[in-house]
Design an enzyme around this catalytic site. Structure first.
Site, PDB file in Angstrom:
ATOM      1  N   LYS A 289       0.772  -1.083   0.044  1.00 32.34           N
ATOM      2  CA  LYS A 289       0.173  -0.001   0.026  1.00 32.34           C
ATOM      3  C   LYS A 289       0.806   1.287  -0.116  1.00 32.34           C
ATOM      4  CE  LYS A 289      -3.852  -2.286   2.512  1.00 32.34           C
ATOM      5  NZ  LYS A 289      -4.120  -2.655   3.678  1.00 32.34           N
TER       6      LYS A 289
ATOM      7  N   GLN B  24      -5.369  -1.521   9.383  1.00 29.72           N
ATOM      8  CA  GLN B  24      -4.956  -2.844   8.987  1.00 29.72           C
ATOM      9  C   GLN B  24      -5.816  -3.992   9.847  1.00 29.72           C
ATOM     10  OE1 GLN B  24      -4.042  -3.482   5.922  1.00 29.72           O
ATOM     11  NE2 GLN B  24      -4.366  -5.580   6.234  1.00 29.72           N
TER      12      GLN B  24
ATOM     13  N   ASP C 105     -11.557   2.912   3.747  1.00 26.55           N
ATOM     14  CA  ASP C 105     -11.995   1.327   3.606  1.00 26.55           C
ATOM     15  C   ASP C 105     -13.447   1.038   3.674  1.00 26.55           C
ATOM     16  OD1 ASP C 105      -9.932  -0.700   3.901  1.00 26.55           O
ATOM     17  OD2 ASP C 105      -9.621  -0.347   5.884  1.00 26.55           O
TER      18      ASP C 105
HETATM   19  N1  GUN Z   1      -7.205  -6.764   5.727  1.00 29.24           N
HETATM   20  C1  GUN Z   1      -7.575  -7.430   4.578  1.00 29.24           C
HETATM   21  N2  GUN Z   1      -8.236  -6.770   3.818  1.00 29.24           N
HETATM   22  C2  GUN Z   1      -8.271  -5.335   4.375  1.00 29.24           C
HETATM   23  C3  GUN Z   1      -8.803  -4.212   3.900  1.00 29.24           C
HETATM   24  O1  GUN Z   1      -9.245  -4.124   2.866  1.00 29.24           O
HETATM   25  N3  GUN Z   1      -8.626  -3.176   4.747  1.00 29.24           N
HETATM   26  C4  GUN Z   1      -8.288  -3.199   6.039  1.00 29.24           C
HETATM   27  N4  GUN Z   1      -8.455  -2.264   6.816  1.00 29.24           N
HETATM   28  N5  GUN Z   1      -7.690  -4.626   6.427  1.00 29.24           N
HETATM   29  C5  GUN Z   1      -7.595  -5.605   5.758  1.00 29.24           C
END
Ligand code: GUN
Length: 292
Positions: free
Chosen positions: A53, A97, A120
């Protein structure tokens, strides 16, 4: 044989359009979108996601911050970090996350994020807006699935879509998006009775159940579009392998189109996150969101 849906290629093209949008916000409004990611603990898969990311955020010209916190961080300390990012005007997107360690209430954390910075799309305000048809920040993986389905099939109106999985991260929001595209949507899951016959009615299958290779080729209607959200690590012939929720070989022989794992939905998630961050930055600064 099914057409392969190349999510990697689609995501690359989307990131190029995002980079152009970021450049125009900078030029026209002196605005640089910024994304802050918070990682609590040492989960190896999460570390890989977070590093990817950060790299892609910088590549499109945005500001990126990573906040790594130890696994024994208290809920109060994590909430304080989120509040600090809410209050920071250079931060337009906040992502904590998932999963967070078990002693932390994830819903409480997600609902502490300013909904305007909730890239998100997990805050109840954004979930509620999505389900009532209001403009919202929408979860990234579901958005990526629908982008790929529309790119492959064109108008989705009237199609029978079967979503396998009912998670808050994928199953429920992708069902809402497909409903908004005028699909007839069925949400099935691991406890659905006679899952195979439900899936056989689908023109569009979204597999997001988290069980390696569960969906078999003889569940698929000939010519259907199959979007496989699963990322499962398995061991086969003494080697580690990434597989989806669909048994790729048998599904590929029947489907009209299918996403591979890896290289299908996976790369779309980060591209959609960057897309949401640009959208959030423009909305916060009350300027028009550039075309992407
Ligand atoms: N863990 C796995 N996929 C995601 C996501 O799209 N966002 C977040 N915050 N955590 C994740």
């Amino acid at each position: 044989m099914a057409k392969l849906i190349d999510g990697k290629l689609y995501a690359e093209a989307l990131r190029k359009r995002i980079a152009i949008a970021v450049a125009s916000l900078k030029k026209d409004h002196n605005l640089i979108p910024g994304l802050a990611v918070v990682l609590v603990g040492e989960d190896p898969a999460s570390k890989v996601y977070v590093a990817n990311k950060a790299k892609q955020t910088v590549e499109v010209g945005m500001n990126s911050w990573e906040h790594k916190m130890p696994a024994d961080t208290s809920e109060a300390d994590l909430l304080a970090m989120v509040q600090k990012l809410n209050d920071d005007p250079s931060v337009h997107g906040i992502l904590v996350q998932m999963p967070v360690p078990k002693h932390i209430d994830s819903a409480k954390v997600l609902n502490t994020i300013d909904p305007a910075k909730d890239v998100d799309g997990f805050h109840v305000v954004n979930v509620g807006k999505l389900s009532t048809g209001q403009d919202a920040l929408v979860a990234c993986t579901p958005t990526g699935c629908v982008m790929l389905a529309k790119d492959t099939l064109g108008d989705l109106s009237g199609l029978n879509a079967v979503v396998i999985g009912r998670s808050n991260i994928v199953g429920k929001p992708v069902a809402q998006l497909l409903l908004a595209e005028n699909c007839t949507v069925t949400i099935a899951h691991s406890r659905s009775k006679d899952l195979a016959s439900i899936v056989r009615g689908a023109d569009l299958v979204i597999a997001a159940v988290g069980r390696p290779e569960m969906v078999k080729g003889d569940w698929i209607k000939p010519g259907a579009c199959v979007i496989d959200v699963g990322i499962n690590r398995i061991e086969r012939d003494g080697k580690n392998k990434l597989v989806g929720d669909c048994d790729f070989a048998s599904c590929e022989a029947v489907a009209g189109s299918i996403t591979p794992v890896p290289g299908g939905v996976g790369p779309m998630t980060i591209a959609c996150l960057l897309h949401n961050t640009v959208k959030a930055a423009a909305a916060i600064h009350k300027v028009k969101t550039p075309e992407m």
